[in-house]
Design an enzyme around this catalytic site. Structure first.
Site, PDB file in Angstrom:
ATOM      1  N   GLU A 252     -13.253  12.579  -7.408  1.00 20.50           N
ATOM      2  CA  GLU A 252     -13.152  11.232  -6.822  1.00 20.50           C
ATOM      3  C   GLU A 252     -11.723  10.748  -7.004  1.00 20.50           C
ATOM      4  O   GLU A 252     -11.221  10.713  -8.141  1.00 20.50           O
ATOM      5  CB  GLU A 252     -14.111  10.240  -7.515  1.00 20.50           C
ATOM      6  CG  GLU A 252     -14.053   8.849  -6.866  1.00 20.50           C
ATOM      7  CD  GLU A 252     -14.855   7.765  -7.601  1.00 20.50           C
ATOM      8  OE1 GLU A 252     -15.245   7.982  -8.763  1.00 20.50           O
ATOM      9  OE2 GLU A 252     -15.058   6.705  -7.002  1.00 20.50           O
TER      10      GLU A 252
ATOM     11  N   ASP B 200      -1.191  10.158  -9.687  1.00 15.07           N
ATOM     12  CA  ASP B 200      -1.140   9.705  -8.301  1.00 15.07           C
ATOM     13  C   ASP B 200      -1.622  10.857  -7.420  1.00 15.07           C
ATOM     14  O   ASP B 200      -1.140  11.986  -7.558  1.00 15.07           O
ATOM     15  CB  ASP B 200       0.305   9.323  -7.936  1.00 15.07           C
ATOM     16  CG  ASP B 200       0.376   8.597  -6.616  1.00 15.07           C
ATOM     17  OD1 ASP B 200      -0.314   9.011  -5.663  1.00 15.07           O
ATOM     18  OD2 ASP B 200       1.118   7.603  -6.526  1.00 15.07           O
TER      19      ASP B 200
ATOM     20  N   ASP C 288      -7.825   1.713  -1.473  1.00 16.68           N
ATOM     21  CA  ASP C 288      -6.950   0.612  -1.052  1.00 16.68           C
ATOM     22  C   ASP C 288      -6.679   0.745   0.454  1.00 16.68           C
ATOM     23  O   ASP C 288      -6.310   1.817   0.921  1.00 16.68           O
ATOM     24  CB  ASP C 288      -5.633   0.658  -1.833  1.00 16.68           C
ATOM     25  CG  ASP C 288      -5.866   0.419  -3.322  1.00 16.68           C
ATOM     26  OD1 ASP C 288      -6.833  -0.305  -3.656  1.00 16.68           O
ATOM     27  OD2 ASP C 288      -5.105   0.951  -4.143  1.00 16.68           O
TER      28      ASP C 288
ATOM     29  N   LYS D 197      -0.941  -2.836   6.339  1.00 15.26           N
ATOM     30  CA  LYS D 197       0.296  -2.880   7.154  1.00 15.26           C
ATOM     31  C   LYS D 197       0.596  -1.490   7.723  1.00 15.26           C
ATOM     32  O   LYS D 197       0.500  -0.490   7.000  1.00 15.26           O
ATOM     33  CB  LYS D 197       1.477  -3.330   6.295  1.00 15.26           C
ATOM     34  CG  LYS D 197       1.357  -4.781   5.881  1.00 15.26           C
ATOM     35  CD  LYS D 197       2.552  -5.252   5.114  1.00 15.26           C
ATOM     36  CE  LYS D 197       2.342  -6.703   4.706  1.00 15.26           C
ATOM     37  NZ  LYS D 197       2.930  -7.014   3.419  1.00 15.26           N
TER      38      LYS D 197
ATOM     39  N   ASP E   9     -15.749  -1.390   2.223  1.00 10.38           N
ATOM     40  CA  ASP E   9     -16.151  -2.654   2.848  1.00 10.38           C
ATOM     41  C   ASP E   9     -15.154  -3.020   3.948  1.00 10.38           C
ATOM     42  O   ASP E   9     -15.328  -4.027   4.628  1.00 10.38           O
ATOM     43  CB  ASP E   9     -16.137  -3.786   1.812  1.00 10.38           C
ATOM     44  CG  ASP E   9     -14.732  -4.006   1.287  1.00 10.38           C
ATOM     45  OD1 ASP E   9     -14.113  -3.027   0.810  1.00 10.38           O
ATOM     46  OD2 ASP E   9     -14.215  -5.139   1.386  1.00 10.38           O
TER      47      ASP E   9
ATOM     48  N   THR F  30     -20.489   1.783  -6.679  1.00 11.62           N
ATOM     49  CA  THR F  30     -19.252   1.661  -7.457  1.00 11.62           C
ATOM     50  C   THR F  30     -19.115   0.193  -7.898  1.00 11.62           C
ATOM     51  O   THR F  30     -19.875  -0.673  -7.447  1.00 11.62           O
ATOM     52  CB  THR F  30     -18.034   2.037  -6.593  1.00 11.62           C
ATOM     53  OG1 THR F  30     -17.750   0.961  -5.699  1.00 11.62           O
ATOM     54  CG2 THR F  30     -18.270   3.308  -5.797  1.00 11.62           C
ATOM     55  N   GLU F  31     -18.099  -0.080  -8.717  1.00 12.56           N
ATOM     56  CA  GLU F  31     -17.869  -1.475  -9.136  1.00 12.56           C
ATOM     57  C   GLU F  31     -17.580  -2.370  -7.926  1.00 12.56           C
ATOM     58  O   GLU F  31     -18.150  -3.451  -7.786  1.00 12.56           O
ATOM     59  CB  GLU F  31     -16.682  -1.573 -10.112  1.00 12.56           C
ATOM     60  CG  GLU F  31     -17.020  -1.302 -11.557  1.00 12.56           C
ATOM     61  CD  GLU F  31     -16.784   0.152 -11.949  1.00 12.56           C
ATOM     62  OE1 GLU F  31     -16.302   0.939 -11.109  1.00 12.56           O
ATOM     63  OE2 GLU F  31     -17.111   0.499 -13.105  1.00 12.56           O
ATOM     64  N   TYR F  32     -16.684  -1.906  -7.046  1.00 12.88           N
ATOM     65  CA  TYR F  32     -16.336  -2.712  -5.869  1.00 12.88           C
ATOM     66  C   TYR F  32     -17.542  -2.883  -4.947  1.00 12.88           C
ATOM     67  O   TYR F  32     -17.739  -3.936  -4.362  1.00 12.88           O
ATOM     68  CB  TYR F  32     -15.173  -2.063  -5.109  1.00 12.88           C
ATOM     69  CG  TYR F  32     -13.825  -2.535  -5.584  1.00 12.88           C
ATOM     70  CD1 TYR F  32     -13.389  -2.235  -6.869  1.00 12.88           C
ATOM     71  CD2 TYR F  32     -12.985  -3.280  -4.766  1.00 12.88           C
ATOM     72  CE1 TYR F  32     -12.157  -2.655  -7.316  1.00 12.88           C
ATOM     73  CE2 TYR F  32     -11.745  -3.710  -5.215  1.00 12.88           C
ATOM     74  CZ  TYR F  32     -11.332  -3.393  -6.481  1.00 12.88           C
ATOM     75  OH  TYR F  32     -10.111  -3.827  -6.934  1.00 12.88           O
TER      76      TYR F  32
HETATM   77  C1  LIG Z   1      -9.948  -0.835  -4.773  1.00 13.63           C
HETATM   78  S1  LIG Z   1     -10.048   0.187  -6.166  1.00 13.63           S
HETATM   79  C2  LIG Z   1     -11.671   0.909  -6.065  1.00 13.63           C
HETATM   80  C3  LIG Z   1     -12.152   1.450  -7.382  1.00 13.63           C
HETATM   81  C4  LIG Z   1     -13.516   2.168  -7.351  1.00 13.63           C
HETATM   82  N1  LIG Z   1     -13.473   3.352  -6.516  1.00 13.63           N
HETATM   83  C5  LIG Z   1     -14.605   1.263  -6.874  1.00 13.63           C
HETATM   84  O1  LIG Z   1     -15.106   1.453  -5.762  1.00 13.63           O
HETATM   85  O2  LIG Z   1     -15.011   0.352  -7.631  1.00 13.63           O
HETATM   86  C6  LIG Z   1      -8.999   1.521  -5.677  1.00 13.63           C
HETATM   87  C7  LIG Z   1      -8.588   2.431  -6.812  1.00 13.63           C
HETATM   88  O3  LIG Z   1      -7.837   3.509  -6.313  1.00 13.63           O
HETATM   89  C8  LIG Z   1      -6.748   3.771  -7.153  1.00 13.63           C
HETATM   90  N2  LIG Z   1      -5.707   4.424  -6.340  1.00 13.63           N
HETATM   91  C9  LIG Z   1      -5.102   3.922  -5.254  1.00 13.63           C
HETATM   92  N3  LIG Z   1      -4.207   4.785  -4.756  1.00 13.63           N
HETATM   93  C10 LIG Z   1      -4.255   5.881  -5.555  1.00 13.63           C
HETATM   94  C11 LIG Z   1      -3.565   7.113  -5.560  1.00 13.63           C
HETATM   95  N4  LIG Z   1      -2.604   7.388  -4.654  1.00 13.63           N
HETATM   96  N5  LIG Z   1      -3.859   8.007  -6.512  1.00 13.63           N
HETATM   97  C12 LIG Z   1      -4.794   7.730  -7.455  1.00 13.63           C
HETATM   98  N6  LIG Z   1      -5.485   6.564  -7.500  1.00 13.63           N
HETATM   99  C13 LIG Z   1      -5.226   5.655  -6.561  1.00 13.63           C
HETATM  100  C14 LIG Z   1      -6.362   2.407  -7.688  1.00 13.63           C
HETATM  101  O4  LIG Z   1      -5.647   2.490  -8.893  1.00 13.63           O
HETATM  102  C15 LIG Z   1      -7.721   1.744  -7.853  1.00 13.63           C
HETATM  103  O5  LIG Z   1      -8.265   1.938  -9.142  1.00 13.63           O
END
Ligand SMILES: C[S@@+](CC[C@H](N)C(=O)[O-])C[C@H]1O[C@@H](n2cnc3c(N)ncnc32)[C@H](O)[C@@H]1O
Length: 209
Positions: free
Chosen positions: A43, A95, A116, A120, A152, A189-191
């Site tokens: 994930e 990352d 995320d 943009k 969402d 998930t949390e979100y």
């Molecule tokens: C909006 S949160 C969603 C968290 C979780 N998946 C949920 O649904 O509750 C997005 C997560 O993706 C991580 N993330 C975003 N871009 C990433 C990347 N390039 N590599 C690793 N993690 C990333 C962020 O740090 C964040 O914890």
């Protein structure tokens, strides 16, 4: 996503035996890390870990690897894991841009949950379903390619359909309102909990190639 910087988060996360500090070492040999030949699912953007931890509990014969770039969120997952014994779960703080250096033809499924959206146009490259990322994923797959996504965000959802199908993926399953469709075995998930509680539709899609 804006995050509070938690003092000492990096040190606490790296101390956990679930966390792999030098994941490059296992590139091409993650089965050795788990000491079995079970399938490996990952994930990207695991956040606080609700989804991947619950998966690891429910499916002990699958190995799970959660990835996130922020120690400030991973610390929550690590704390939850303190009281659990899950040999089929590992966490990599990194990352996802570096993913080609970490896995070599050994992954059977990729989860992207509430990634995320980077709305943009100039940030398109950062979306985890952009062509740039899809190309990177090519070298992680063991055989079949399987991306499972929940969000969402309608724009990211539509963008991902175009991006993945243009890249040769086909749609295996789709829901425009996961909670109305009431799928069996859904692990939120949390979100997802936050947004579905507010009444927002949750989109789910599975791509295969
Ligand atoms: C909006 S949160 C969603 C968290 C979780 N998946 C949920 O649904 O509750 C997005 C997560 O993706 C991580 N993330 C975003 N871009 C990433 C990347 N390039 N590599 C690793 N993690 C990333 C962020 O740090 C964040 O914890």
């Amino acid at each position: 996503m804006r995050l509070k910087n938690i003092k000492g988060a990096k040190e606490t996360v790296l101390k956990s035996h679930y966390v792999i500090e030098n994941p490059n070492f296992f590139c091409g040999k993650w089965n050795q890390c788990f000491q079995n030949e079970n399938p490996i699912y990952i994930e990207i953007g695991m956040g606080k870990g609700r989804f991947i931890i619950e998966n690891a509990i429910r499916y002990p014969n699958i190995n799970f690897i959660g990835i996130d770039v922020y120690y400030s969120v991973l610390i929550k997952a690590v704390k939850t894991l303190e009281t659990l014994n899950l040999p089929n779960l590992k966490i990599i703080p990194m990352d996802a841009r570096e993913i080609e250096q970490i896995f070599d033809h050994e992954i059977e499924r990729l989860y992207l949950n509430f990634s995320d959206p980077w709305p943009k146009n100039r940030h398109e490259k950062r979306r985890l379903t952009s062509e740039i990322f899809l190309k990177k994923y090519d070298s992680i797959w063991k055989k079949d390619k399987w991306i499972s996504m929940k969000t969402d965000n309608r724009h990211l959802f539509e963008y991902s359909i175009l991006s993945c199908t243009n890249y040769g993926y086909h749609i295996k399953e789709i829901s425009l309102n996961l909670y109305e469709d009431n799928p069996e075995n859904n692990i939120p998930t949390e979100y997802e909990i936050k947004f579905s509680n507010k009444g927002f539709p949750i989109y789910k899609i599975e791509f295969k190639k």
